[in-house]
Design a protein around this motif. Sequence first.
Motif, PDB file in Angstrom:
ATOM      1  N   LEU A   1      37.203  34.533  36.101  1.00 30.43           N
ATOM      2  CA  LEU A   1      38.126  35.295  36.719  1.00 30.43           C
ATOM      3  C   LEU A   1      38.598  36.302  35.881  1.00 30.43           C
ATOM      4  O   LEU A   1      38.738  37.424  35.893  1.00 30.43           O
ATOM      5  CB  LEU A   1      39.147  34.260  37.334  1.00 30.43           C
ATOM      6  CG  LEU A   1      40.459  35.102  38.149  1.00 30.43           C
ATOM      7  CD1 LEU A   1      39.903  35.833  39.510  1.00 30.43           C
ATOM      8  CD2 LEU A   1      41.428  34.153  38.617  1.00 30.43           C
ATOM      9  N   ASP A   2      39.072  35.763  34.367  1.00 24.40           N
ATOM     10  CA  ASP A   2      39.624  36.960  33.448  1.00 24.40           C
ATOM     11  C   ASP A   2      38.452  37.869  33.194  1.00 24.40           C
ATOM     12  O   ASP A   2      38.635  39.162  33.070  1.00 24.40           O
ATOM     13  CB  ASP A   2      40.038  36.223  32.442  1.00 24.40           C
ATOM     14  CG  ASP A   2      41.546  35.566  32.441  1.00 24.40           C
ATOM     15  OD1 ASP A   2      42.342  36.386  33.254  1.00 24.40           O
ATOM     16  OD2 ASP A   2      41.935  35.158  31.368  1.00 24.40           O
TER      17      ASP A   2
ATOM     18  N   LYS B   1      35.970  38.792  35.221  1.00 22.56           N
ATOM     19  CA  LYS B   1      35.927  39.762  36.319  1.00 22.56           C
ATOM     20  C   LYS B   1      37.010  40.699  36.309  1.00 22.56           C
ATOM     21  O   LYS B   1      36.792  42.030  36.730  1.00 22.56           O
ATOM     22  CB  LYS B   1      35.683  39.050  37.619  1.00 22.56           C
ATOM     23  CG  LYS B   1      35.485  39.756  38.705  1.00 22.56           C
ATOM     24  CD  LYS B   1      34.016  40.263  38.688  1.00 22.56           C
ATOM     25  CE  LYS B   1      33.823  40.880  40.111  1.00 22.56           C
ATOM     26  NZ  LYS B   1      32.414  41.364  39.995  1.00 22.56           N
TER      27      LYS B   1
ATOM     28  N   LEU C   1      36.402  28.502  35.648  1.00 23.88           N
ATOM     29  CA  LEU C   1      36.980  29.497  37.019  1.00 23.88           C
ATOM     30  C   LEU C   1      37.804  30.348  36.392  1.00 23.88           C
ATOM     31  O   LEU C   1      37.826  31.626  36.460  1.00 23.88           O
ATOM     32  CB  LEU C   1      37.563  28.608  37.946  1.00 23.88           C
ATOM     33  CG  LEU C   1      38.735  29.454  38.760  1.00 23.88           C
ATOM     34  CD1 LEU C   1      37.588  30.216  39.634  1.00 23.88           C
ATOM     35  CD2 LEU C   1      39.270  28.433  39.809  1.00 23.88           C
TER      36      LEU C   1
ATOM     37  N   VAL D   1      35.598  33.393  42.639  1.00 26.95           N
ATOM     38  CA  VAL D   1      36.179  34.383  42.000  1.00 26.95           C
ATOM     39  C   VAL D   1      36.486  35.644  42.631  1.00 26.95           C
ATOM     40  O   VAL D   1      37.412  36.369  42.627  1.00 26.95           O
ATOM     41  CB  VAL D   1      35.435  34.628  40.525  1.00 26.95           C
ATOM     42  CG1 VAL D   1      35.806  35.891  39.703  1.00 26.95           C
ATOM     43  CG2 VAL D   1      35.531  33.572  39.388  1.00 26.95           C
TER      44      VAL D   1
ATOM     45  N   LEU E   1      39.103  35.049  45.184  1.00 31.16           N
ATOM     46  CA  LEU E   1      40.342  35.152  44.735  1.00 31.16           C
ATOM     47  C   LEU E   1      40.865  36.678  44.269  1.00 31.16           C
ATOM     48  O   LEU E   1      42.012  37.252  44.698  1.00 31.16           O
ATOM     49  CB  LEU E   1      40.658  34.430  43.212  1.00 31.16           C
ATOM     50  CG  LEU E   1      40.364  32.991  43.380  1.00 31.16           C
ATOM     51  CD1 LEU E   1      40.003  32.483  42.299  1.00 31.16           C
ATOM     52  CD2 LEU E   1      41.657  32.305  44.038  1.00 31.16           C
ATOM     53  N   ILE E   2      39.841  37.478  43.684  1.00 29.47           N
ATOM     54  CA  ILE E   2      40.232  38.908  43.446  1.00 29.47           C
ATOM     55  C   ILE E   2      40.333  39.696  44.866  1.00 29.47           C
ATOM     56  O   ILE E   2      41.205  40.544  44.764  1.00 29.47           O
ATOM     57  CB  ILE E   2      39.165  39.547  42.519  1.00 29.47           C
ATOM     58  CG1 ILE E   2      39.093  39.019  41.269  1.00 29.47           C
ATOM     59  CG2 ILE E   2      39.145  41.186  42.658  1.00 29.47           C
ATOM     60  CD1 ILE E   2      38.022  39.218  40.306  1.00 29.47           C
TER      61      ILE E   2
END
Length: 187
Positions: free
Chosen positions: A66-67, A69, A62, A180, A183-184
Amino acid sequence: MNESVGLGSVNAQLNVHIANRPPLERYQNLRSFTVLSPGEIASVAKETGNHWRKIFNVYAKLVYALDQKIESLSCQKKAVKRLHFGSQRYDNWQAYRDAVLLQAGSDTALWFSQEFDASEGSSSEQSLHIIMGRQYAASLDLPAMVTFDADFSLNRERRVIIAPYFDYRQLSNKKLEVLVGLLISLF
């Protein structure tokens, strides 16, 4: 929350909440928040088996996704650029997991609690909270949640997401991509 018990960075931006603890005496008797030491994730996985290995693996995947993205976004999301875990300095999520996840300075946390406190983590404005599993979420006093789909619910103001349990079958790679994105979207 009366007791802040968990693993990782106490002031983390990414806070994952789980109902259970690793079935090892040192974690079952944990009464405070503590960082993991290098090699501790591998040790827990070796001592407890596949269940906790999957949790740590999915958490690392995850963060890594995430990083990735965040790095691919252009400047239109300046606020999200502040959310960065440094996982891309590592060749893969496995290397990131072993070197950084839930260790000092990782900006990640795994909370063990039967209560929920959205103030855990860095600040209510910056911290993100993932509640692992609908059954656990149902036992908590959460803010009002909006259903996104059959797998996810969220509260944008408090930056809380209910997600499937961190297991390969429940939180598949496709669902991980959705998480992801969610979250963004909170920035």
